[in-house]
Design a protein around this motif. Structure first.
Motif, PDB file in Angstrom:
ATOM      1  N   TYR A 138      57.419  36.974  30.842  1.00 18.34           N
ATOM      2  CA  TYR A 138      56.244  36.878  29.992  1.00 18.34           C
ATOM      3  C   TYR A 138      55.119  36.220  30.804  1.00 18.34           C
ATOM      4  N   ASP A 139      53.883  36.387  30.359  1.00 21.63           N
ATOM      5  CA  ASP A 139      52.724  35.866  31.095  1.00 21.63           C
ATOM      6  C   ASP A 139      52.684  36.383  32.526  1.00 21.63           C
ATOM      7  N   HIS A 140      53.096  37.629  32.693  1.00 22.03           N
ATOM      8  CA  HIS A 140      53.234  38.145  34.046  1.00 22.03           C
ATOM      9  C   HIS A 140      51.894  38.350  34.736  1.00 22.03           C
ATOM     10  N   ALA A 141      50.835  38.585  33.977  1.00 26.77           N
ATOM     11  CA  ALA A 141      49.525  38.762  34.611  1.00 26.77           C
ATOM     12  C   ALA A 141      49.101  37.486  35.339  1.00 26.77           C
ATOM     13  N   ASP A 142      49.281  36.340  34.690  1.00 24.70           N
ATOM     14  CA  ASP A 142      48.950  35.069  35.331  1.00 24.70           C
ATOM     15  C   ASP A 142      49.888  34.786  36.496  1.00 24.70           C
ATOM     16  N   ASN A 143      51.179  35.033  36.275  1.00 21.06           N
ATOM     17  CA  ASN A 143      52.160  34.761  37.326  1.00 21.06           C
ATOM     18  C   ASN A 143      51.913  35.635  38.557  1.00 21.06           C
ATOM     19  N   GLY A 144      51.592  36.893  38.303  1.00 25.03           N
ATOM     20  CA  GLY A 144      51.324  37.793  39.422  1.00 25.03           C
ATOM     21  C   GLY A 144      50.108  37.370  40.227  1.00 25.03           C
ATOM     22  N   ALA A 145      49.099  36.859  39.538  1.00 23.95           N
ATOM     23  CA  ALA A 145      47.908  36.381  40.244  1.00 23.95           C
ATOM     24  C   ALA A 145      48.245  35.182  41.128  1.00 23.95           C
ATOM     25  N   ALA A 146      49.063  34.280  40.606  1.00 23.81           N
ATOM     26  CA  ALA A 146      49.448  33.103  41.387  1.00 23.81           C
ATOM     27  C   ALA A 146      50.197  33.510  42.649  1.00 23.81           C
ATOM     28  N   MET A 147      51.121  34.463  42.514  1.00 25.44           N
ATOM     29  CA  MET A 147      51.866  34.899  43.697  1.00 25.44           C
ATOM     30  C   MET A 147      50.944  35.634  44.669  1.00 25.44           C
ATOM     31  N   PHE A 148      50.027  36.415  44.148  1.00 25.71           N
ATOM     32  CA  PHE A 148      49.082  37.112  45.016  1.00 25.71           C
ATOM     33  C   PHE A 148      48.244  36.116  45.813  1.00 25.71           C
ATOM     34  N   TYR A 149      47.891  35.004  45.200  1.00 30.89           N
ATOM     35  CA  TYR A 149      47.101  33.985  45.891  1.00 30.89           C
ATOM     36  C   TYR A 149      47.785  33.543  47.175  1.00 30.89           C
ATOM     37  N   THR A 150      49.107  33.499  47.180  1.00 29.41           N
ATOM     38  CA  THR A 150      49.837  33.018  48.360  1.00 29.41           C
ATOM     39  C   THR A 150      49.652  33.929  49.565  1.00 29.41           C
ATOM     40  N   THR A 151      49.107  35.126  49.356  1.00 36.33           N
ATOM     41  CA  THR A 151      48.909  36.074  50.456  1.00 36.33           C
ATOM     42  C   THR A 151      47.457  36.178  50.896  1.00 36.33           C
ATOM     43  N   VAL A 152      46.544  35.518  50.185  1.00 31.35           N
ATOM     44  CA  VAL A 152      45.118  35.680  50.465  1.00 31.35           C
ATOM     45  C   VAL A 152      44.710  34.816  51.658  1.00 31.35           C
ATOM     46  N   SER A 153      43.991  35.391  52.581  1.00 29.62           N
ATOM     47  CA  SER A 153      43.504  34.648  53.745  1.00 29.62           C
ATOM     48  C   SER A 153      42.620  33.489  53.296  1.00 29.62           C
ATOM     49  N   GLY A 154      42.888  32.311  53.827  1.00 34.02           N
ATOM     50  CA  GLY A 154      42.121  31.129  53.484  1.00 34.02           C
ATOM     51  C   GLY A 154      42.655  30.359  52.297  1.00 34.02           C
ATOM     52  N   ALA A 155      43.786  30.811  51.737  1.00 31.17           N
ATOM     53  CA  ALA A 155      44.376  30.105  50.603  1.00 31.17           C
ATOM     54  C   ALA A 155      44.809  28.708  51.013  1.00 31.17           C
ATOM     55  N   ASN A 156      44.738  27.774  50.095  1.00 29.40           N
ATOM     56  CA  ASN A 156      45.114  26.391  50.355  1.00 29.40           C
ATOM     57  C   ASN A 156      46.621  26.299  50.595  1.00 29.40           C
ATOM     58  N   ALA A 157      47.006  25.781  51.759  1.00 26.25           N
ATOM     59  CA  ALA A 157      48.416  25.791  52.154  1.00 26.25           C
ATOM     60  C   ALA A 157      49.282  24.966  51.214  1.00 26.25           C
ATOM     61  N   THR A 158      48.771  23.838  50.755  1.00 21.88           N
ATOM     62  CA  THR A 158      49.545  22.990  49.841  1.00 21.88           C
ATOM     63  C   THR A 158      49.814  23.708  48.524  1.00 21.88           C
ATOM     64  N   VAL A 159      48.788  24.358  48.009  1.00 20.26           N
ATOM     65  CA  VAL A 159      48.943  25.097  46.758  1.00 20.26           C
ATOM     66  C   VAL A 159      49.889  26.273  46.952  1.00 20.26           C
ATOM     67  N   VAL A 160      49.774  26.959  48.072  1.00 21.48           N
ATOM     68  CA  VAL A 160      50.687  28.076  48.361  1.00 21.48           C
ATOM     69  C   VAL A 160      52.135  27.599  48.338  1.00 21.48           C
ATOM     70  N   ASN A 161      52.416  26.486  48.992  1.00 20.87           N
ATOM     71  CA  ASN A 161      53.785  25.973  49.023  1.00 20.87           C
ATOM     72  C   ASN A 161      54.257  25.556  47.631  1.00 20.87           C
ATOM     73  N   THR A 162      53.365  24.963  46.866  1.00 22.07           N
ATOM     74  CA  THR A 162      53.726  24.559  45.501  1.00 22.07           C
ATOM     75  C   THR A 162      54.101  25.767  44.657  1.00 22.07           C
ATOM     76  N   ILE A 163      53.326  26.832  44.765  1.00 19.85           N
ATOM     77  CA  ILE A 163      53.593  28.046  43.993  1.00 19.85           C
ATOM     78  C   ILE A 163      54.907  28.666  44.423  1.00 19.85           C
ATOM     79  N   ARG A 164      55.133  28.780  45.715  1.00 19.66           N
ATOM     80  CA  ARG A 164      56.369  29.415  46.190  1.00 19.66           C
ATOM     81  C   ARG A 164      57.594  28.597  45.797  1.00 19.66           C
ATOM     82  N   ASN A 165      57.496  27.285  45.905  1.00 22.39           N
ATOM     83  CA  ASN A 165      58.635  26.442  45.525  1.00 22.39           C
ATOM     84  C   ASN A 165      58.906  26.515  44.023  1.00 22.39           C
ATOM     85  N   SER A 166      57.838  26.599  43.238  1.00 16.78           N
ATOM     86  CA  SER A 166      58.003  26.739  41.799  1.00 16.78           C
ATOM     87  C   SER A 166      58.671  28.065  41.463  1.00 16.78           C
ATOM     88  N   ARG A 167      58.266  29.117  42.148  1.00 11.61           N
ATOM     89  CA  ARG A 167      58.867  30.432  41.898  1.00 11.61           C
ATOM     90  C   ARG A 167      60.343  30.439  42.292  1.00 11.61           C
TER      91      ARG A 167
END
Length: 260
Positions: A51-80
């Motif tokens: 559920y809430d897959h649109a939001d979740n998908g956006a968060a995971m997509f952020y981890t691939t965007v050039s210039g994304a904040n490394a700390t936030v990327v790690n937080t998202i991946r660890n949460s997933r």
């Protein structure tokens, strides 16, 4: 009078910021997401369900965007990764389900097929984002067997898409609830006229169906369905929705090439 809660609107704003950042490279959008990414509820909960897959998908997509904040990327991946510990959604065992496509009991609600397709998608995302590589074969198997369920490997022996006879189906949806293909028109039913256009996904089995007609009422969860658009509250089982269709189409797309 918004039709979303404040919490949902905050999540949508964070989601929008991801895609605007990816499109423009603007630090304004990146900063907004970095400061508000926890508005996406799954990150705070550590539970990444169907559920809430649109939001979740956006968060995971952020981890691939050039210039994304490394700390936030790690937080998202660890949460997933933590969220994937929910074995009702991410594990696969042939003996869990007669048709090898287990779904938890509470998922048999109005729009069940949306949750089912999304469960396949979240498993394939574990592979796509290279998370928990030791379980990639299991994730793929879960997703593939869920796809087979849509194509007739289920308790009804029914392809859950409309009018697929010209594409090899022996038993597909003949009619469903939608104003385009309404009762009494030539597009109502495959057996009495042209029937609906091919390939529309219905909502699917709904153990919470409230219309009082049996079937779908009074059947085992996976058989709480009827191929009809004119029984009482037929929309609770046989309606189509663009969000159902999108989830199914995305699931099919994972397997549209030999790479998966």
């Amino acid at each position: 009078d918004a039709d979303r809660t404040l919490e949902e609107q905050d999540g949508q704003a964070a989601r929008a910021a991801v895609y605007l950042f990816a499109l423009t490279g603007s630090a304004t959008y990146n900063t907004y997401f970095v400061n508000n990414y926890d508005a996406i509820e799954s990150i705070g909960w550590g539970w990444w369900g169907a559920y809430d897959h649109a939001d979740n998908g956006a968060a995971m997509f952020y981890t691939t965007v050039s210039g994304a904040n490394a700390t936030v990327v790690n937080t998202i991946r660890n949460s997933r990764l933590a969220g994937a510990n929910d074995t009702s959604m991410y594990a696969w065992n042939a003996n869990d389900h007669l048709y090898r496509a287990y779904m938890w009991d509470d998922s048999f609600h109005w729009g069940h097929n949306n949750a089912r397709a999304t469960t396949g998608n979240i498993n394939m995302e574990m592979i796509n984002y290279n998370l928990n590589s030791a379980n990639h074969a299991t994730y793929r198997k879960r997703a593939l067997e869920l796809l087979h369920w849509f194509h007739g490997v289920n308790a009804l022996g029914k392809v859950m898409l409309s009018n697929m006879y010209d594409f090899g189906a022996e038993n597909s949806v003949n009619e469903f609830y939608h104003s385009w293909f309404t009762s009494g028109t030539t597009w109502d039913n495959v057996n009495t006229g042209d029937g609906p256009a091919p390939g529309f996904l219905v909502g699917g089995p709904n153990a919470s169906y409230s219309g009082g007609v049996s079937p779908p009422a009074g059947e085992p969860r996976e058989k709480c369905y009827i191929d009809s658009n004119d029984i009482n509250k037929s929309w609770e089982v046989s309606e189509n929705g663009i969000y159902y269709q999108a989830a199914y189409t995305r699931l099919v797309a994972w397997f549209a090439s030999n790479s998966n």
